[in-house]
Write a protein that holds these residues in place. Structure first.
Motif, PDB file in Angstrom:
ATOM      1  N   ILE A   1       8.884  62.702 -20.365  1.00  0.00           N
ATOM      2  CA  ILE A   1       9.287  62.877 -21.762  1.00  0.00           C
ATOM      3  C   ILE A   1       8.672  61.788 -22.624  1.00  0.00           C
ATOM      4  O   ILE A   1       8.162  62.044 -23.719  1.00  0.00           O
ATOM      5  CB  ILE A   1      10.825  62.863 -21.885  1.00  0.00           C
ATOM      6  CG1 ILE A   1      11.430  64.004 -21.054  1.00  0.00           C
ATOM      7  CG2 ILE A   1      11.261  62.960 -23.341  1.00  0.00           C
ATOM      8  CD1 ILE A   1      12.940  63.936 -20.940  1.00  0.00           C
ATOM      9  N   ALA A   2       8.706  60.545 -22.109  1.00  0.00           N
ATOM     10  CA  ALA A   2       8.111  59.425 -22.838  1.00  0.00           C
ATOM     11  C   ALA A   2       6.622  59.641 -23.049  1.00  0.00           C
ATOM     12  O   ALA A   2       6.089  59.388 -24.136  1.00  0.00           O
ATOM     13  CB  ALA A   2       8.366  58.123 -22.080  1.00  0.00           C
ATOM     14  N   ARG A   3       5.952  60.121 -22.015  1.00  0.00           N
ATOM     15  CA  ARG A   3       4.510  60.363 -22.140  1.00  0.00           C
ATOM     16  C   ARG A   3       4.234  61.446 -23.180  1.00  0.00           C
ATOM     17  O   ARG A   3       3.282  61.343 -23.963  1.00  0.00           O
ATOM     18  CB  ARG A   3       3.924  60.757 -20.785  1.00  0.00           C
ATOM     19  CG  ARG A   3       3.739  59.576 -19.835  1.00  0.00           C
ATOM     20  CD  ARG A   3       3.259  60.022 -18.479  1.00  0.00           C
ATOM     21  NE  ARG A   3       2.868  58.893 -17.650  1.00  0.00           N
ATOM     22  CZ  ARG A   3       2.954  58.882 -16.315  1.00  0.00           C
ATOM     23  NH1 ARG A   3       3.421  59.951 -15.671  1.00  0.00           N
ATOM     24  NH2 ARG A   3       2.572  57.832 -15.631  1.00  0.00           N
ATOM     25  N   ARG A   4       5.036  62.510 -23.182  1.00  0.00           N
ATOM     26  CA  ARG A   4       4.841  63.576 -24.169  1.00  0.00           C
ATOM     27  C   ARG A   4       5.057  63.053 -25.585  1.00  0.00           C
ATOM     28  O   ARG A   4       4.308  63.395 -26.508  1.00  0.00           O
ATOM     29  CB  ARG A   4       5.787  64.740 -23.890  1.00  0.00           C
ATOM     30  CG  ARG A   4       5.406  65.580 -22.693  1.00  0.00           C
ATOM     31  CD  ARG A   4       6.072  66.956 -22.760  1.00  0.00           C
ATOM     32  NE  ARG A   4       7.531  66.864 -22.833  1.00  0.00           N
ATOM     33  CZ  ARG A   4       8.331  66.842 -21.767  1.00  0.00           C
ATOM     34  NH1 ARG A   4       7.824  66.884 -20.556  1.00  0.00           N
ATOM     35  NH2 ARG A   4       9.640  66.786 -21.931  1.00  0.00           N
ATOM     36  N   MET A   5       6.101  62.234 -25.765  1.00  0.00           N
ATOM     37  CA  MET A   5       6.386  61.707 -27.098  1.00  0.00           C
ATOM     38  C   MET A   5       5.262  60.801 -27.583  1.00  0.00           C
ATOM     39  O   MET A   5       4.855  60.854 -28.747  1.00  0.00           O
ATOM     40  CB  MET A   5       7.719  60.962 -27.083  1.00  0.00           C
ATOM     41  CG  MET A   5       8.916  61.867 -26.855  1.00  0.00           C
ATOM     42  SD  MET A   5      10.487  60.979 -26.748  1.00  0.00           S
ATOM     43  CE  MET A   5      10.673  60.473 -28.464  1.00  0.00           C
ATOM     44  N   LEU A   6       4.731  59.981 -26.680  1.00  0.00           N
ATOM     45  CA  LEU A   6       3.614  59.112 -27.054  1.00  0.00           C
ATOM     46  C   LEU A   6       2.361  59.935 -27.352  1.00  0.00           C
ATOM     47  O   LEU A   6       1.603  59.622 -28.271  1.00  0.00           O
ATOM     48  CB  LEU A   6       3.332  58.104 -25.934  1.00  0.00           C
ATOM     49  CG  LEU A   6       4.423  57.041 -25.721  1.00  0.00           C
ATOM     50  CD1 LEU A   6       4.141  56.251 -24.447  1.00  0.00           C
ATOM     51  CD2 LEU A   6       4.502  56.109 -26.925  1.00  0.00           C
ATOM     52  N   ALA A   7       2.155  61.004 -26.584  1.00  0.00           N
ATOM     53  CA  ALA A   7       0.999  61.870 -26.836  1.00  0.00           C
ATOM     54  C   ALA A   7       1.140  62.571 -28.188  1.00  0.00           C
ATOM     55  O   ALA A   7       0.161  62.703 -28.934  1.00  0.00           O
ATOM     56  CB  ALA A   7       0.864  62.908 -25.719  1.00  0.00           C
TER      57      ALA A   7
END
Length: 303
Positions: free
Chosen positions: A71-77
């Protein structure tokens, strides 16, 4: 943002990917104390422990942390994509671009690619690394790399790939080998000599398929993890190898030389591909990378 800031999420992802808080601080250009405090704040905001931090032993991701990570990676992306859109309004390409490349290609390609990209797109924050084909593909699937460069015959599942260039096979011989001055040769002419290969499973499968196409049963010899070791052994006249493409350099580390002779057998050529996670949305940085890979200088580097 309720439940943690983007900066806190960036530090969390960096800590997971680098394995330590100190390495995450270096990557994010922040102090170790700031990263540690931000991780504490993130855990308090979410009400859950994400990392187990042990002095001198790095970090271990908890079960909750494993759930938060994608989820963190998606939000940063998504945040990076917003920045891309804003930059595109001003005709700029900006943001972080993470490229992973196989060790067979990285010495030929990464220095030139990095030099060209930093000049053409100075606002792009470039992060490059290399590894085995299995490694670079896993990094792309896991979101650790935005794209990876490898040979199509090494390509696994879960990635979409575009052909950068087609490369022909070359026999690698010692510079004083009787066939070294030839324009081309048939692999059958080398069948009595020891074949030295790169140990990695993906690389060895490529050679096996090529030999099968040529109808040759090779005299199997040594295998090494480092392609440069393979080249050095060949330079000493201890056997031959077969590479996809022709590297520009002919000198091994100890000064001895090799020669590259085109294989004339009717074998399927290999391809260098740029692979991204399946379904990944395009962005300005990846488009810029794709355009650079088509430049004559880089095409020549692939061999």
């Amino acid at each position: 943002m309720n439940g943690g800031t983007l900066r806190q999420l960036e530090y969390f992802v960096a800590a997971v990917e680098t394995g330590t808080v100190s390495a995450a601080a270096v990557r994010c250009q922040a102090s170790q104390a700031a990263v540690s405090a931000a991780l504490n704040d993130l855990e308090r905001a979410l009400g859950m422990q994400l990392l187990v931090r042990r002095p001198a032993k790095g970090v271990t991701v908890t079960g909750g942390g494993q759930s938060v990570l994608p989820i963190a990676r998606r939000m940063l992306a998504d945040a990076a994509e917003l920045a891309d859109l804003a930059a595109a309004e001003h005709g700029e390409v900006a943001g972080r671009l993470r490229i992973a490349c196989t060790i067979a290609l990285s010495p030929r390609v990464l220095p030139l690619l990095a030099a060209l990209l930093t000049v053409r797109y100075p606002r792009v924050e470039l992060d490059v690394t290399d590894g085995l084909a299995t490694d670079v593909q896993e990094w792309a699937r896991a979101g650790v790399a935005d794209a990876c460069l490898l040979y199509r015959r090494q390509l696994g599942e879960g990635l979409d790939a575009r052909t950068v260039c087609v490369v022909e096979p070359y026999a690698v011989l010692a510079a004083d080998h009787p066939l070294a001055d030839r324009d081309d040769l048939a692999l059958e002419e080398l069948s009595g000599e020891q074949l030295i290969i790169v140990r990695a499973a993906e690389s060895s499968r490529v050679i096996e398929a090529l030999m099968e196409d040529a109808g040759v049963v090779p005299h199997a010899g040594w295998a090494f993890s480092n392609p440069e070791t393979v080249r050095a052994m060949v330079a000493h006249g201890l056997g031959y190898s077969v590479f996809s493409g022709r590297p520009s350099g002919t000198e091994a580390f100890d000064g001895r030389r090799v020669a590259y002779v085109r294989v004339r057998d009717r074998v399927a050529p290999n391809e260098v591909v740029l692979a991204v996670p399946r379904g990944q949305r395009p962005n300005a940085r990846l488009d810029a990378l794709w355009k650079l890979l088509g430049e004559p200088e880089l095409q020549a580097a692939f061999g």
